[in-house]
Design a protein around this motif. Structure first.
Motif, mmCIF file in Angstrom:
data_model
loop_
_atom_site.group_PDB
_atom_site.id
_atom_site.type_symbol
_atom_site.label_atom_id
_atom_site.label_comp_id
_atom_site.label_asym_id
_atom_site.label_seq_id
_atom_site.Cartn_x
_atom_site.Cartn_y
_atom_site.Cartn_z
ATOM 1 N N UNK A 173 38.783 0.176 -63.141
ATOM 2 C CA UNK A 173 38.167 1.332 -63.493
ATOM 3 C C UNK A 173 38.638 2.534 -62.656
ATOM 4 N N UNK A 174 38.479 3.505 -63.310
ATOM 5 C CA UNK A 174 38.916 4.969 -62.404
ATOM 6 C C UNK A 174 37.919 5.368 -61.674
ATOM 7 N N UNK A 175 36.671 5.069 -62.174
ATOM 8 C CA UNK A 175 35.376 5.487 -61.699
ATOM 9 C C UNK A 175 34.081 4.910 -62.235
ATOM 10 N N UNK A 176 33.180 4.998 -61.314
ATOM 11 C CA UNK A 176 32.069 3.984 -61.494
ATOM 12 C C UNK A 176 30.879 4.780 -61.448
ATOM 13 N N UNK A 177 30.094 4.667 -62.413
ATOM 14 C CA UNK A 177 28.962 5.349 -62.773
ATOM 15 C C UNK A 177 27.603 4.507 -62.798
ATOM 16 N N UNK A 178 26.781 4.798 -61.784
ATOM 17 C CA UNK A 178 25.414 4.124 -61.801
ATOM 18 C C UNK A 178 24.286 5.130 -62.434
ATOM 19 N N UNK A 179 23.828 4.419 -63.582
ATOM 20 C CA UNK A 179 22.691 5.201 -63.988
ATOM 21 C C UNK A 179 21.518 4.504 -63.323
ATOM 22 N N UNK B 153 25.025 1.978 -50.075
ATOM 23 C CA UNK B 153 25.667 0.904 -50.909
ATOM 24 C C UNK B 153 26.863 1.486 -52.035
ATOM 25 N N UNK B 154 26.319 2.743 -52.571
ATOM 26 C CA UNK B 154 27.310 3.609 -53.257
ATOM 27 C C UNK B 154 28.635 3.990 -52.494
ATOM 28 N N UNK C 45 32.801 2.854 -53.174
ATOM 29 C CA UNK C 45 33.778 3.940 -53.404
ATOM 30 C C UNK C 45 34.868 3.453 -52.385
ATOM 31 N N UNK C 46 34.503 3.380 -51.149
ATOM 32 C CA UNK C 46 35.515 2.702 -49.935
ATOM 33 C C UNK C 46 36.107 1.670 -49.944
ATOM 34 N N UNK C 47 35.345 0.419 -50.637
ATOM 35 C CA UNK C 47 36.023 -0.795 -50.818
ATOM 36 C C UNK C 47 37.052 -0.930 -51.995
ATOM 37 N N UNK C 48 36.847 -0.149 -52.993
ATOM 38 C CA UNK C 48 37.566 -0.378 -54.302
ATOM 39 C C UNK C 48 38.330 1.014 -54.537
ATOM 40 N N UNK C 49 38.153 1.893 -53.592
ATOM 41 C CA UNK C 49 38.982 3.169 -53.804
ATOM 42 C C UNK C 49 39.037 3.913 -54.881
ATOM 43 N N UNK C 50 37.694 4.180 -55.594
ATOM 44 C CA UNK C 50 37.500 4.776 -56.732
ATOM 45 C C UNK C 50 36.072 5.679 -56.566
ATOM 46 N N UNK C 51 36.041 6.938 -57.099
ATOM 47 C CA UNK C 51 34.868 7.649 -57.129
ATOM 48 C C UNK C 51 33.730 6.907 -57.678
ATOM 49 N N UNK D 272 21.135 13.580 -57.956
ATOM 50 C CA UNK D 272 22.437 12.791 -58.611
ATOM 51 C C UNK D 272 23.776 13.646 -57.938
ATOM 52 N N UNK D 273 24.613 12.832 -57.869
ATOM 53 C CA UNK D 273 26.017 13.337 -57.428
ATOM 54 C C UNK D 273 26.989 12.223 -57.319
ATOM 55 N N UNK D 274 28.050 12.465 -56.459
ATOM 56 C CA UNK D 274 29.243 11.665 -56.508
ATOM 57 C C UNK D 274 29.981 11.259 -55.252
ATOM 58 N N UNK D 275 30.572 10.375 -54.799
ATOM 59 C CA UNK D 275 31.111 10.123 -53.680
ATOM 60 C C UNK D 275 32.802 9.933 -54.068
ATOM 61 N N UNK D 276 33.343 10.407 -53.078
ATOM 62 C CA UNK D 276 35.048 10.252 -53.465
ATOM 63 C C UNK D 276 35.607 8.664 -53.064
ATOM 64 N N UNK D 277 36.726 8.625 -53.081
ATOM 65 C CA UNK D 277 37.365 7.224 -52.844
ATOM 66 C C UNK D 277 37.343 7.017 -51.551
ATOM 67 N N UNK D 278 37.115 7.885 -50.646
ATOM 68 C CA UNK D 278 36.819 7.795 -49.278
ATOM 69 C C UNK D 278 35.489 7.408 -48.804
ATOM 70 N N UNK D 279 34.832 7.636 -49.835
ATOM 71 C CA UNK D 279 33.152 7.253 -49.359
ATOM 72 C C UNK D 279 32.429 8.527 -49.072
ATOM 73 N N UNK D 280 32.932 9.673 -49.430
ATOM 74 C CA UNK D 280 32.361 11.196 -48.835
ATOM 75 C C UNK D 280 31.801 11.451 -50.011
ATOM 76 N N UNK D 281 30.186 11.812 -49.607
ATOM 77 C CA UNK D 281 29.736 12.760 -50.626
ATOM 78 C C UNK D 281 30.244 14.067 -51.076
#
Length: 248
Positions: A166-172, A186-187, A191-197, A216-225
């Motif tokens: 996966x390139x991105x993981x989306x939680x509904x 957790x989110x 992101x940090x463990x799997x290196x994807x947004x 609602x929002x997104x964390x990058x692959x470093x786990x930063x909001x």
């Protein structure tokens, strides 16, 4: 290295008011958000858990929708008319079993797919049965894994997404103010463990006895909001994912 999408995908996370059990009314709200998301250039719009009905466990059996429901046909028509992919939350009929907490995925070419939540929150098993398969789709070359709420609390779920490249993981999801910090951690860790947004589409309404908190929002692959809604405002949060990088 992972195979990453190259063209990039703009994903809209929908924070919308939801009325208890009012499928027709909620559907109309969805249609307005779908059109608005398309007008803002989104390739995909994602709604929260059980967005078409509200999180009403005691009503799930009577509200559960068959896969040939006219509700899904209407969403498919909207996806086609607006050239956008739509992921909406809904209870699904599960033949011979309790209904499932699910999502319908409507593509702009008229195709329709479904995902059922695999890992249930405490108390949900009284009303629901579980799904047994992960879900991943590709939009504009971006491989998108879908989770429904408690799915992301089980490490096996995000591990399966990573295994599927996966390139991105989306939680509904449905997350309350009291639960947000724990779930956000957790989110972040996913992101940090799997290196994807990792993206979150959350409710803003009082639903199922829960006062939800939006954000609602997104964390990058470093786990930063990297991108987030302003609390519980009615809004669409736009996230652009290109080659595994998350931008506003």
């Amino acid at each position: 290295m992972k195979s990453r999408g190259t063209s990039g995908t703009t994903i809209a996370l929908a924070q919308l008011p939801v009325v208890k059990g009012a499928v027709a009314e909620n559907l109309e709200t969805h249609l307005a958000y779908i059109q608005h998301a398309a007008e803002r250039g989104a390739d995909l719009v994602v709604f929260p858990e059980l967005s078409l009905t509200g999180y009403e466990l005691e009503l799930l059996e009577q509200l559960a929708l068959p896969k040939d429901s006219e509700v899904f046909s209407t969403l498919s028509d909207a996806a086609a008319a607006n050239n956008i992919v739509v992921i909406a939350g809904c209870p699904l009929v599960s033949e011979g079993r309790k209904p499932q907490i699910g999502a319908v995925i409507c593509f702009s070419n008229g195709e329709r797919e479904f995902y059922a939540k695999q890992y249930l929150h405490e108390g949900e098993a009284v009303y629901c049965s579980t799904g047994n398969a992960s879900y991943l789709c590709t939009v504009n070359g971006t491989r998108i894994a879908l989770a429904i709420c408690a799915d992301f609390a089980n490490p096996a779920h995000s591990e399966a997404a990573a295994a599927q490249q996966a390139d991105v993981y989306i939680a509904s999801a449905l997350i309350s103010e009291a639960g947000y910090e724990v779930d956000a951690q957790l989110l972040t860790s996913i992101a940090k463990r799997h290196q994807f947004p990792v993206l979150l589409a959350n409710h803003i309404s009082n639903t199922g006895g829960w006062q939800t908190c939006g954000k609602s929002g997104g964390w990058n692959a470093l786990g930063e909001l990297t991108v987030a809604a302003n609390g519980t405002e009615h809004s669409l949060v736009l996230c652009h994912v290109s080659q595994g990088v998350l931008n506003k």
